[in-house]
Scaffold this active site. Sequence first.
Site, PDB file in Angstrom:
ATOM      1  CG  ASP A 277      -2.037   0.990   1.127  1.00 39.11           C
ATOM      2  OD1 ASP A 277      -2.360   1.422  -0.002  1.00 39.11           O
ATOM      3  OD2 ASP A 277      -2.590   1.362   2.175  1.00 39.11           O
TER       4      ASP A 277
ATOM      5  CG  ASN B 255       2.655   1.412  -5.064  1.00 37.89           C
ATOM      6  OD1 ASN B 255       3.720   1.373  -4.459  1.00 37.89           O
ATOM      7  ND2 ASN B 255       2.071   0.316  -5.528  1.00 37.89           N
TER       8      ASN B 255
ATOM      9  CG  HIS C 236       0.395   2.349  -9.187  1.00 36.88           C
ATOM     10  ND1 HIS C 236       0.069   1.750  -7.987  1.00 36.88           N
ATOM     11  CD2 HIS C 236      -0.611   3.234  -9.456  1.00 36.88           C
ATOM     12  CE1 HIS C 236      -1.081   2.249  -7.552  1.00 36.88           C
ATOM     13  NE2 HIS C 236      -1.505   3.147  -8.425  1.00 36.88           N
TER      14      HIS C 236
ATOM     15  CG  LEU D 292      10.329 -16.554  -3.488  1.00 33.92           C
ATOM     16  CD1 LEU D 292      10.195 -16.639  -1.971  1.00 33.92           C
ATOM     17  CD2 LEU D 292      10.705 -15.128  -3.908  1.00 33.92           C
TER      18      LEU D 292
ATOM     19  NE  ARG E 201      -8.451   0.334   4.640  1.00 32.31           N
ATOM     20  CZ  ARG E 201      -7.916   1.543   4.689  1.00 32.31           C
ATOM     21  NH1 ARG E 201      -7.690   2.115   5.871  1.00 32.31           N
ATOM     22  NH2 ARG E 201      -7.605   2.193   3.583  1.00 32.31           N
TER      23      ARG E 201
END
Length: 244
Positions: free
Chosen positions: A26, A28, A43, A137, A198
Amino acid sequence: MADPAASLPQSGNPADRPRHVAIIMDGNGRWAVNKGWPRLVGHRRGAERVKEIVRACPDMGVNWLTLYAFSTENWKRTTEEVLGLMAIFARYIEREADGMSAEGVRMRFIGGRERLDGRLQRLMDSIETRTMMNTRLNLTVAINYGGRDEIARASRRMAERIARGEIVEPTEADFANCLDTAGHPDPDLVIRTSGETRTSNFLPFQAAYSEYEFTQTLWPDFSPAHLAEILDRYGMRNRRFGSA
């Protein structure tokens, strides 16, 4: 290329580090607006940050990384921003395919794909197939993902399996196998950047017993060093899973 994790603090016991980290990326747009730039610049910078975090994770003991890239609610944003984000996703997949294959990264996607552009869907399918044998990964990207939407879709899948007689006495494990994340371990740690506290409909079933960390750092500024600090703090937590 220099290893971004080579000079980072490491906890003394690798067992104290989470195996699976999930991140709500969150901030960007705010990062760009704060600098007087268009939101899409933020972004694009966020996509560059993803590359750094992905490369750093294996050396920090993280085997699974799940990133929240675009939610079912994000369609409410302007058409310009949504189209720009979709273009960024496509470019990221195209540009990083060779690197992920070479570095042993397996890439997968969760979320409803039917609303996404056909070209983007084909790129997603292609990189999933190309990297499916990689094990260093496991990178999962949530695009057009919402936890409630996933649970609704999983419920329909489970009902269909019950109707076909494949499931007789439904269990929690049966339901988990109907989720987008079937076969994935639950996240040990969920991180949200940008100061918001949140969960935003991210992995509500899977993160039932996850540890959470909320940081003020905006995603484009979230470096491997920030991640290393959070992982070290995680190692000091006592995870009881309701046993005491």
